[in-house]
Enzyme design. Structure first.
Site, PDB file in Angstrom:
ATOM      1  N   THR A 211      40.696  27.459   6.657  1.00 14.72           N
ATOM      2  CA  THR A 211      41.124  26.920   9.077  1.00 14.72           C
ATOM      3  C   THR A 211      41.629  25.594   9.074  1.00 14.72           C
ATOM      4  O   THR A 211      41.722  24.740   7.431  1.00 14.72           O
ATOM      5  CB  THR A 211      39.920  27.129   9.664  1.00 14.72           C
ATOM      6  OG1 THR A 211      40.352  26.947  11.062  1.00 14.72           O
ATOM      7  CG2 THR A 211      38.614  26.718   9.523  1.00 14.72           C
ATOM      8  N   ASN A 212      41.293  24.325  10.062  1.00 16.89           N
ATOM      9  CA  ASN A 212      41.549  23.336   9.793  1.00 16.89           C
ATOM     10  C   ASN A 212      40.786  22.359  10.729  1.00 16.89           C
ATOM     11  O   ASN A 212      40.364  22.988  11.436  1.00 16.89           O
ATOM     12  CB  ASN A 212      42.890  22.836  10.342  1.00 16.89           C
ATOM     13  CG  ASN A 212      43.782  23.871  11.173  1.00 16.89           C
ATOM     14  OD1 ASN A 212      43.511  23.213  12.941  1.00 16.89           O
ATOM     15  ND2 ASN A 212      44.801  25.135  11.181  1.00 16.89           N
ATOM     16  N   ARG A 213      41.057  21.206  10.507  1.00 15.65           N
ATOM     17  CA  ARG A 213      40.428  20.233  11.396  1.00 15.65           C
ATOM     18  C   ARG A 213      40.927  20.240  12.509  1.00 15.65           C
ATOM     19  O   ARG A 213      40.493  19.945  14.200  1.00 15.65           O
ATOM     20  CB  ARG A 213      40.761  19.157  10.855  1.00 15.65           C
ATOM     21  CG  ARG A 213      39.539  18.466   9.301  1.00 15.65           C
ATOM     22  CD  ARG A 213      40.312  17.002   9.247  1.00 15.65           C
ATOM     23  NE  ARG A 213      39.921  16.690   9.771  1.00 15.65           N
ATOM     24  CZ  ARG A 213      39.982  15.126   9.946  1.00 15.65           C
ATOM     25  NH1 ARG A 213      41.397  14.634   9.463  1.00 15.65           N
ATOM     26  NH2 ARG A 213      39.489  13.893  10.719  1.00 15.65           N
ATOM     27  N   SER A 214      41.344  21.164  13.414  1.00 18.59           N
ATOM     28  CA  SER A 214      42.126  20.922  14.885  1.00 18.59           C
ATOM     29  C   SER A 214      40.705  21.607  15.653  1.00 18.59           C
ATOM     30  O   SER A 214      40.244  22.592  15.942  1.00 18.59           O
ATOM     31  CB  SER A 214      42.682  21.986  15.065  1.00 18.59           C
ATOM     32  OG  SER A 214      42.512  22.092  16.773  1.00 18.59           O
TER      33      SER A 214
END
Ligand code: CTP
Length: 413
Positions: A217-220
């Site tokens: 995933t990512n940091r959003s």
């Protein structure tokens, strides 16, 4: 609590009636005041048995009205004209909590106390939040009164199911302050710049599964997307929020579609935006996903040098697919993208605007510590096809969202 643009300087007439839930109206009056609203409270005689005028006066900093016949107005409007004055200047009359008795009076136009008289004199929208014990809410008398009020245009806040003070369980509980605030915003926003428009907004980072327990995933955090949904609701839009996160409560009034990965987000976006006026893609969609998702959890072996390799493959670019849909159907009418850039902000953003065929592109420099991921503030540049880039200085994600929504509203106008 930070000021809420929609509520700032709005005159809210809060009618509090004699339900045990009247104590919740104190917190509501306080939060509305903190958010910038001017809250004038009218207490019925039975409400005063549960809470005092002094309590409301303390949290609103304004005179509180109780008696239709009082001659001492204690700094408020002279009472003989209070019912007219209060009703005339108000942006919203919110009766919270509304007892069965008051609902009956409002429905049939009875006018025997300050609140019911004021309700007849008022021309502003009416919001009612019924709260009562046992089967009173389900009783046909109450049921038909509520239906009649709703048919006349009153905004109804449905009571919740749960345990009553009497120990009985059923439908009739007053929702908590955040929900009540959301409903008040909805009622006030009805005539906003996006009234009658349908917006689809995406939020959060997608999760691309490696195996049943792990994902990429990512940091959003989804905060900017949720703020956009609230801003669009405040402006009167019908909002579908396609999100990967349910950690943050969704704004009241938004229809929520929960998705996980880029593929499920793509499907939801194409479906929901097929009849939408605008799409705002605030989600951080993964560009790559594991080529295969292991059906079982990947186990380590006894050999420490043996590590799995994750082969990646490209995901679909949702905005590029939307571009195709728009070319075929014309929907969504307006498309807005985001660009998270760590270098050459304007050049990269301009190229993205063109490539994805967007009306607006919101670019942010993710190298700054106070903007972008996982923080409450953002600093963006809004690019468009026609106008010069608009730089929005460091502000809360709420204010940034309001600016973006205003630009969308201008395009749809
Ligand atoms: N986006 C999308 N589908 C993807 C990836 C991104 O629709 N598979 C959308 C995002 O929601 C955002 C915009 O495209 O509105 C730009 O996302 P960003 O990651 O900055 O750009 P990319 O197109 O992925 O380009 P790059 O990663 O090369 O910067």
């Amino acid at each position: 609590m930070e000021p809420i643009t929609l509520l700032t300087n709005k005159r809210i007439l809060l009618g509090v009636t004699g339900s045990i839930a009247a104590y919740k109206a104190v917190d509501l009056a306080s939060k509305l005041t903190q958010a910038g609203a001017l809250v004038d409270v009218i207490l019925t005689e039975s409400a005063e048995r549960f809470v005092t005028a002094l309590t409301f006066q303390a949290v609103t900093g304004r005179p509180v009205y109780t008696d239709l016949w009082a001659t001492d107005s204690s700094g408020g409007l002279p009472t003989h004209i209070a019912h007219v004055g209060l009703g005339e200047g108000a942006d919203l009359l919110a009766v919270i909590p509304a007892t069965a008795n008051t609902l009956a009076k409002l429905t049939h136009g009875l006018a025997d106390d300050l609140l019911s008289v004021t309700a007849l004199a008022a021309r502003c929208p009416l919001l009612i939040a019924p709260a009562m014990d046992g089967g009173m809410y389900q009783h046909p008398a109450t049921y038909y009164n509520v239906q009649l009020l709703a048919a006349r245009g009153a905004y109804l806040v449905e009571p919740e199911e749960g345990r009553f003070a009497s120990g009985l369980v059923g439908k009739g509980r007053l929702p908590e302050t955040p929900a009540l605030m959301g409903h008040i915003r909805r009622a006030l926003g009805k005539t906003g710049a996006l009234a009658g428009q349908r917006l689809v907004i995406t939020a959060g980072g997608t999760r691309e599964a490696i195996d049943p327990v792990r994902f990429i995933t990512n940091r959003s955090s989804g905060r900017q997307g949720f703020a956009l949904a609230q801003a669009a609701l405040d402006a009167g839009a019908t909002v579908t929020l396609i999100t990967t996160t349910k950690d943050v409560p969704a704004p009241i009034g938004a229809e929520v579609v929960l998705v996980s990965n880029a593929e499920s987000m793509l499907k939801a976006v194409l479906k929901e935006s097929a009849q939408a006026d605008a799409l705002i893609m605030a989600a951080a969609v993964a560009d790559f996903r594991p080529a295969v998702t292991a059906a079982q959890k990947i186990k380590k072996t006894d050999d420490p040098s043996e590590v799995p390799t994750i082969q990646l493959t490209r995901t679909a670019d949702i905005l590029m697919e939307v571009k195709v849909q728009r070319a075929q159907t014309g929907f969504p009418k307006v498309a807005v993208g985001f660009a998270a850039e760590s270098e050459h902000l304007l050049t990269n953003a301009r190229a993205k605007l063109e490539r994805k065929g967007l009306d607006l592109l919101v670019a942010n420099d993710i190298s700054a510590p106070d903007a972008g991921f996982e923080v409450d503030t953002n600093r963006v540049v809004i690019l468009s096809q026609q106008a010069e880039p608009e730089a929005v200085a460091l502000a809360s994600k709420t204010l940034i969202a309001e600016r973006i929504v205003a630009r969308v509203a201008a395009l749809l106008a």
